[in-house]
Design a protein around this motif. Structure first.
Motif, PDB file in Angstrom:
ATOM      1  N   LEU A  66       0.839  -1.191   0.000  1.00  0.00           N
ATOM      2  CA  LEU A  66       0.000   0.000   0.000  1.00  0.00           C
ATOM      3  C   LEU A  66       0.877   1.246   0.000  1.00  0.00           C
ATOM      4  N   GLY A  67       0.566   2.186  -0.872  1.00  0.00           N
ATOM      5  CA  GLY A  67       1.352   3.413  -0.956  1.00  0.00           C
ATOM      6  C   GLY A  67       0.564   4.627  -0.529  1.00  0.00           C
ATOM      7  N   ILE A  68       1.283   5.616   0.002  1.00  0.00           N
ATOM      8  CA  ILE A  68       0.724   6.956   0.195  1.00  0.00           C
ATOM      9  C   ILE A  68       1.286   7.791  -0.945  1.00  0.00           C
ATOM     10  N   ASN A  69       0.413   8.306  -1.805  1.00  0.00           N
ATOM     11  CA  ASN A  69       0.902   9.047  -2.963  1.00  0.00           C
ATOM     12  C   ASN A  69       1.145  10.522  -2.637  1.00  0.00           C
ATOM     13  N   ASN A  70       1.556  11.297  -3.646  1.00  0.00           N
ATOM     14  CA  ASN A  70       1.909  12.705  -3.422  1.00  0.00           C
ATOM     15  C   ASN A  70       0.745  13.536  -2.907  1.00  0.00           C
ATOM     16  N   GLU A  71      -0.485  13.085  -3.158  1.00  0.00           N
ATOM     17  CA  GLU A  71      -1.662  13.815  -2.683  1.00  0.00           C
ATOM     18  C   GLU A  71      -2.055  13.412  -1.267  1.00  0.00           C
ATOM     19  N   GLY A  72      -1.296  12.495  -0.674  1.00  0.00           N
ATOM     20  CA  GLY A  72      -1.609  12.055   0.685  1.00  0.00           C
ATOM     21  C   GLY A  72      -2.748  11.068   0.750  1.00  0.00           C
ATOM     22  N   LYS A  73      -3.014  10.400  -0.355  1.00  0.00           N
ATOM     23  CA  LYS A  73      -4.099   9.418  -0.394  1.00  0.00           C
ATOM     24  C   LYS A  73      -3.538   7.999  -0.455  1.00  0.00           C
ATOM     25  N   LYS A  74      -4.271   7.064   0.157  1.00  0.00           N
ATOM     26  CA  LYS A  74      -3.861   5.664   0.155  1.00  0.00           C
ATOM     27  C   LYS A  74      -4.175   5.017  -1.194  1.00  0.00           C
ATOM     28  N   GLU A  75      -3.309   4.103  -1.586  1.00  0.00           N
ATOM     29  CA  GLU A  75      -3.469   3.427  -2.885  1.00  0.00           C
ATOM     30  C   GLU A  75      -2.847   2.035  -2.796  1.00  0.00           C
ATOM     31  N   VAL A  76      -3.639   1.004  -3.023  1.00  0.00           N
ATOM     32  CA  VAL A  76      -3.093  -0.355  -3.038  1.00  0.00           C
ATOM     33  C   VAL A  76      -2.344  -0.548  -4.360  1.00  0.00           C
ATOM     34  N   LEU A  77      -1.050  -0.807  -4.249  1.00  0.00           N
ATOM     35  CA  LEU A  77      -0.222  -0.930  -5.450  1.00  0.00           C
ATOM     36  C   LEU A  77      -0.232  -2.346  -6.002  1.00  0.00           C
ATOM     37  N   SER A  78      -0.263  -3.318  -5.086  1.00  0.00           N
ATOM     38  CA  SER A  78      -0.202  -4.698  -5.548  1.00  0.00           C
ATOM     39  C   SER A  78      -0.633  -5.650  -4.432  1.00  0.00           C
ATOM     40  N   ILE A  79      -1.064  -6.829  -4.844  1.00  0.00           N
ATOM     41  CA  ILE A  79      -1.354  -7.932  -3.921  1.00  0.00           C
ATOM     42  C   ILE A  79      -0.551  -9.127  -4.423  1.00  0.00           C
ATOM     43  N   GLU A  80       0.301  -9.651  -3.568  1.00  0.00           N
ATOM     44  CA  GLU A  80       1.143 -10.782  -3.956  1.00  0.00           C
ATOM     45  C   GLU A  80       0.876 -11.967  -3.032  1.00  0.00           C
ATOM     46  N   ILE A  81       0.717 -13.135  -3.611  1.00  0.00           N
ATOM     47  CA  ILE A  81       0.524 -14.346  -2.818  1.00  0.00           C
ATOM     48  C   ILE A  81       1.814 -15.153  -2.860  1.00  0.00           C
ATOM     49  N   GLY A  82       2.414 -15.376  -1.688  1.00  0.00           N
ATOM     50  CA  GLY A  82       3.693 -16.068  -1.635  1.00  0.00           C
ATOM     51  C   GLY A  82       3.715 -17.106  -0.548  1.00  0.00           C
ATOM     52  N   GLU A  83       4.772 -17.883  -0.539  1.00  0.00           N
ATOM     53  CA  GLU A  83       4.901 -18.937   0.457  1.00  0.00           C
ATOM     54  C   GLU A  83       6.190 -18.776   1.250  1.00  0.00           C
ATOM     55  N   ASN A  84       7.297 -18.522   0.571  1.00  0.00           N
ATOM     56  CA  ASN A  84       8.586 -18.402   1.239  1.00  0.00           C
ATOM     57  C   ASN A  84       9.165 -17.000   1.043  1.00  0.00           C
ATOM     58  N   GLU A  85       9.298 -16.276   2.147  1.00  0.00           N
ATOM     59  CA  GLU A  85       9.900 -14.951   2.084  1.00  0.00           C
ATOM     60  C   GLU A  85      11.411 -15.112   1.928  1.00  0.00           C
ATOM     61  N   SER A  86      11.986 -14.274   1.065  1.00  0.00           N
ATOM     62  CA  SER A  86      13.437 -14.283   0.884  1.00  0.00           C
ATOM     63  C   SER A  86      13.831 -12.985   0.202  1.00  0.00           C
ATOM     64  N   SER A  87      15.112 -12.681   0.209  1.00  0.00           N
ATOM     65  CA  SER A  87      15.611 -11.474  -0.475  1.00  0.00           C
ATOM     66  C   SER A  87      15.263 -11.532  -1.959  1.00  0.00           C
ATOM     67  N   LYS A  88      15.410 -12.731  -2.550  1.00  0.00           N
ATOM     68  CA  LYS A  88      15.124 -12.899  -3.971  1.00  0.00           C
ATOM     69  C   LYS A  88      13.651 -12.628  -4.258  1.00  0.00           C
ATOM     70  N   TYR A  89      12.784 -13.141  -3.379  1.00  0.00           N
ATOM     71  CA  TYR A  89      11.335 -12.941  -3.560  1.00  0.00           C
ATOM     72  C   TYR A  89      10.995 -11.462  -3.518  1.00  0.00           C
ATOM     73  N   TRP A  90      11.485 -10.750  -2.502  1.00  0.00           N
ATOM     74  CA  TRP A  90      11.166  -9.331  -2.372  1.00  0.00           C
ATOM     75  C   TRP A  90      11.812  -8.495  -3.476  1.00  0.00           C
ATOM     76  N   LEU A  91      12.995  -8.881  -3.887  1.00  0.00           N
ATOM     77  CA  LEU A  91      13.640  -8.147  -4.983  1.00  0.00           C
ATOM     78  C   LEU A  91      12.799  -8.244  -6.251  1.00  0.00           C
ATOM     79  N   GLY A  92      12.221  -9.425  -6.490  1.00  0.00           N
ATOM     80  CA  GLY A  92      11.336  -9.589  -7.653  1.00  0.00           C
ATOM     81  C   GLY A  92      10.125  -8.674  -7.576  1.00  0.00           C
ATOM     82  N   ILE A  93       9.556  -8.541  -6.384  1.00  0.00           N
ATOM     83  CA  ILE A  93       8.389  -7.663  -6.208  1.00  0.00           C
ATOM     84  C   ILE A  93       8.774  -6.200  -6.395  1.00  0.00           C
TER      85      ILE A  93
END
Length: 399
Positions: free
Chosen positions: A188-215
């Motif tokens: 979820l992002g706060i944009n320049n206008e100060g409004k909330k905005e869902v940027l993405s929804i990701e479904i994952g199983e194993n958290e890792s540096s590689k996984y987050w770097l891809g996102i």
């Protein structure tokens, strides 16, 4: 009411001997079928280029009718669809293979958004409308959302986001016959206008540096060039991935999660006192005083609970960025509360379904729930003018 409408109503009452509201429904149902029938005949005439029983040189011609039951707001109606010899007639009023004209798709999608299962939706439709909708059909209807979800997941984003939050909520999902716990990561992002905005929804199983770097690379590919502050819980691999993808970004550990994780190991009798002592750390006016208070709290409680404060010392580099900012900015970034209202909507999905049949089914439900929840996001964050001004000064070359 026009004179023409009055005449139609008078004819209706006379023709159908209307005595009750139920009689009106039956009359409208009969008229619906008759109207569709006439429109289909008119479409066939237009398609062939000549009236019924009229002579023509056209090699194509009428070839009887095919009965079909359609579903509408008035129940089931039997109609006869005209056929042509060449099979080239494509009706518009009720398309080939179409059996429902009551906008039932929208109703099914709305129920799916509220977390109902395909079986529950099927039963609900039968209760309300009196005809059966198979679970397979419900699934087919909601599958129409998949291209829309794909488009939403790949839509262009702003080049700079002052604040981005990442949070996880867990669901049970059936995977190759085995039920697994999977995390849905909400970005979820706060944009320049100060409004909330869902940027993405990701479904994952194993958290890792590689996984987050891809996102994060996906966010960059969609146009994000910079993130000023990223607020998240201690998700595995997050810190390393942020450092690579957005080297200038301030990575702020969610203080509320930090406090919760600490108190998890403290008995109820000491929780209130312990929590008050922790406030002296994260509410300190400066990092210098916060470190002094950290030493005091550690000295006080380590004797009783030896490991209670280890994570504060270990994670100080991602806890401490908060002290660079005023209280107005701190209120925004010290917690992922901006995302909590959204998570409460997602938790309702868990209350409706114990298990999702697939990742795709979970993604569809999350997307619809997000769409419904974010309709109300029209206002800016409180004190956004002050926050914006401070961030402009703090990050003048980037914001």
């Amino acid at each position: 009411m026009t004179e023409g409408k009055r005449n139609i109503i008078a004819q209706l009452i006379n023709e159908y001997d209307i005595q009750s509201a139920e009689d009106i429904q039956e009359a409208l149902k009969d008229l619906l079928g008759g109207t569709i029938q006439e429109m289909l005949q008119a479409e066939m005439t237009e398609h062939l280029g000549y009236e019924e029983y009229q002579r023509s040189d056209n090699s194509n011609s009428r070839n009887g009718k095919k009965s079909k039951i359609i579903h509408s707001k008035y129940g089931e109606t039997l109609i006869d669809v005209p056929q042509d010899r060449e099979g080239s007639f494509e009706p518009r009023v009720v398309k080939k293979h179409q059996k429902d004209i009551s906008a039932i798709d929208d109703k099914i999608i709305s129920m799916y958004a509220k977390g109902m299962t395909t079986r529950q939706i099927s039963e609900q439709i039968e209760d309300i409308y009196g005809f059966e909708v198979s679970e397979g059909l419900v699934s087919d209807i909601t599958d129409k959302l998949l291209p829309q979800i794909e488009e939403w997941q790949q839509r262009p984003l702003s080049d700079v986001y002052p604040v981005i939050f990442v949070d996880a909520i867990h669901f049970s999902v059936r995977d190759n016959g085995i039920i697994r716990k999977k995390a849905a990561y909400i970005i979820l992002g706060i944009n320049n206008e100060g409004k909330k905005e869902v940027l993405s929804i990701e479904i994952g199983e194993n958290e890792s540096s590689k996984y987050w770097l891809g996102i994060f690379n996906n966010l960059k590919n969609r146009g994000v060039k910079d993130i000023l502050i990223l607020c998240a819980d201690g998700l595995s691999g997050m810190k390393d991935a942020v450092t690579v993808a957005f080297p200038k970004t301030e990575y702020q550990r969610c203080i509320v999660h930090q406090v919760r994780n600490t108190l998890r190991y403290i008995p109820d009798k000491d929780k209130k006192l312990f929590a008050n002592d922790l406030k002296s750390i994260y509410q300190a006016p400066s990092e210098k005083i916060a470190l002094q208070n950290l030493d005091k709290v550690t000295e006080t409680w380590e004797k009783i609970y030896p490991n209670s404060m280890k994570s504060w010392n270990k994670n100080w580099d991602v806890i401490s960025p908060i002290f660079k900012f005023s209280m107005e900015v701190r209120k925004v970034i010290y917690t992922t509360n901006a995302i909590e209202s959204l998570n409460s909507v997602y938790r309702r999905l868990n209350s409706q379904r114990s298990v999702f049949p697939s990742d795709t089914a979970l993604l569809k439900a999350l997307y619809l729930a997000t769409f419904e929840a974010t309709k109300k996001w029209t206002s800016t964050l409180r004190n956004w003018g002050k926050i914006y001004g401070e961030l402009q000064i703090m990050f003048e070359d980037r914001f």
